[in-house]
Design an enzyme around this catalytic site. Structure first.
Site, mmCIF file in Angstrom:
data_model
loop_
_atom_site.group_PDB
_atom_site.id
_atom_site.type_symbol
_atom_site.label_atom_id
_atom_site.label_comp_id
_atom_site.label_asym_id
_atom_site.label_seq_id
_atom_site.Cartn_x
_atom_site.Cartn_y
_atom_site.Cartn_z
ATOM 1 N N SER A 1 0.827 -1.203 0.000
ATOM 2 C CA SER A 1 0.000 0.000 0.000
ATOM 3 C C SER A 1 0.862 1.253 0.000
ATOM 4 O O SER A 1 0.485 2.270 -0.594
ATOM 5 C CB SER A 1 -0.973 0.012 1.177
ATOM 6 O OG SER A 1 -0.289 -0.138 2.406
ATOM 7 N N GLU A 2 2.050 1.215 0.658
ATOM 8 C CA GLU A 2 2.976 2.346 0.602
ATOM 9 C C GLU A 2 4.430 1.882 0.613
ATOM 10 O O GLU A 2 4.772 0.875 1.255
ATOM 11 C CB GLU A 2 2.758 3.324 1.768
ATOM 12 C CG GLU A 2 1.614 4.293 1.573
ATOM 13 C CD GLU A 2 0.364 3.868 2.326
ATOM 14 O OE1 GLU A 2 -0.624 4.608 2.293
ATOM 15 O OE2 GLU A 2 0.382 2.774 2.933
ATOM 16 N N THR A 3 5.244 2.648 -0.082
ATOM 17 C CA THR A 3 6.699 2.501 -0.095
ATOM 18 C C THR A 3 7.289 3.884 0.148
ATOM 19 O O THR A 3 6.810 4.868 -0.418
ATOM 20 C CB THR A 3 7.181 1.959 -1.451
ATOM 21 O OG1 THR A 3 6.612 0.661 -1.671
ATOM 22 C CG2 THR A 3 8.694 1.870 -1.506
#
Length: 302
Positions: free
Chosen positions: A46-48
């Protein structure tokens, strides 16, 4: 391209595999936007995030946050997970009292709460959604009109159209039409309050994975159940969402719907068991905290 230090952190869980993972590139220097976005799509999380030297002298580090579909000005679980990775990688804050993260949305103070980290919730703007949009969102979620108690569009960088529904069971039973939500262009948060008895029995009623999580030591009964649907940015359902929990805490504490301190559950419908610890201090600042645990440490070639 070069080898860069890397970590993957599970956030809002003290037990590996039950929170929300974030990929952290601990040296993003020299990477352009396209390279960051490409790697974020590749991780498929979902996030990096990418840690960079700060341009603001008050900050300890700067952070850029990417979803598979684009960059975010702020996000909660990447903030905690990236701070955890930065500290574990030898980062030294300028102040003993707190860490200061710089992101597109501004400076975000982070403090230690025992073994947990907690970020100061950024100010959240509230706006009533139009009845027409709300009706379409409710339809895409499969909700009846009487099940929606109130709704607000909440903006603390990310914008979440957030619905409070009649109870936590309604939240857990949702089977949204993700294509319809994507067509509406809205990220949707849904929250419901647990009945006291139901809250204490949540782990025993939930999935086998959540029961295993309980056996590992999670006994704190959550007051609310939260779900987050973000199809417009390529995330059908986010396991545990710090920015949403921060905004809805400011909204519902102020409205008298929630106390000044509580625990939220999120991820139950996905076989996770995330716990978000919320408190409002005497100055009115809302803090959003959670456990973090490192799962992967090494290098990436970018």
């Amino acid at each position: 391209m070069r080898h860069r230090p890397f970590a993957q952190i599970d956030v809002f869980s003290a037990v590996p595999g039950y929170g929300n993972p974030v990929a952290v590139v601990l040296d993003g220097s020299g990477l352009d936007d396209a390279a960051m976005q490409r790697f974020a799509r590749w991780t498929n999380l979902s996030e990096t995030t990418f840690v960079l030297p700060p341009s603001d002298p008050q900050a300890d580090y700067a952070l850029r946050i990417f979803t598979p579909g684009g960059e975010l000005p702020f996000a909660g679980h990447p903030t905690l997970g990236s701070c955890f990775a930065w500290l574990a990688g030898g980062g030294r804050p300028k102040s003993n009292g707190q860490i200061v993260q710089q992101c597109t949305n501004g400076l975000v103070p982070i403090r230690r709460e025992g073994e947990r980290l907690a970020f100061a919730a950024p100010p959240s703007r509230q706006e009533a959604p139009s009845p027409a949009v709300l009706a379409k969102v409710a339809q895409a979620l499969g909700l009846q009109a009487g099940q929606v108690l109130r709704a607000q569009s909440l903006n603390n960088g990310p914008v979440w159209l957030t619905l409070q529904v009649d109870n936590a069971d309604t939240v857990l039973a949702l089977e949204p039409h993700h294509a319809q939500l994507a067509s509406l262009g809205q990220k949707i948060g849904v929250v419901g309050i647990h009945q006291p008895q139901a809250a204490t029995q949540l782990i025993s009623r939930s999935s086998r994975e959540a029961r295993a999580f309980g056996a590992a030591g999670q006994r704190e009964a959550p007051l609310i159940e939260v779900r987050a649907f973000a199809a417009p940015i390529g995330v059908a359902e986010d396991p545990v969402t710090g920015s949403l929990n921060a905004s809805l805490a400011q909204w519902l504490i102020e409205a008298g719907e929630l106390p000044a301190s509580y625990t939220a559950a999120q991820g139950t419908a996905l076989g996770r068991a995330g716990r978000v610890h919320v408190s409002r201090d005497d100055e009115g600042q809302v803090w959003v905290g959670g456990d973090c645990v490192g799962l992967i440490r090494g290098e990436v070639f970018l």
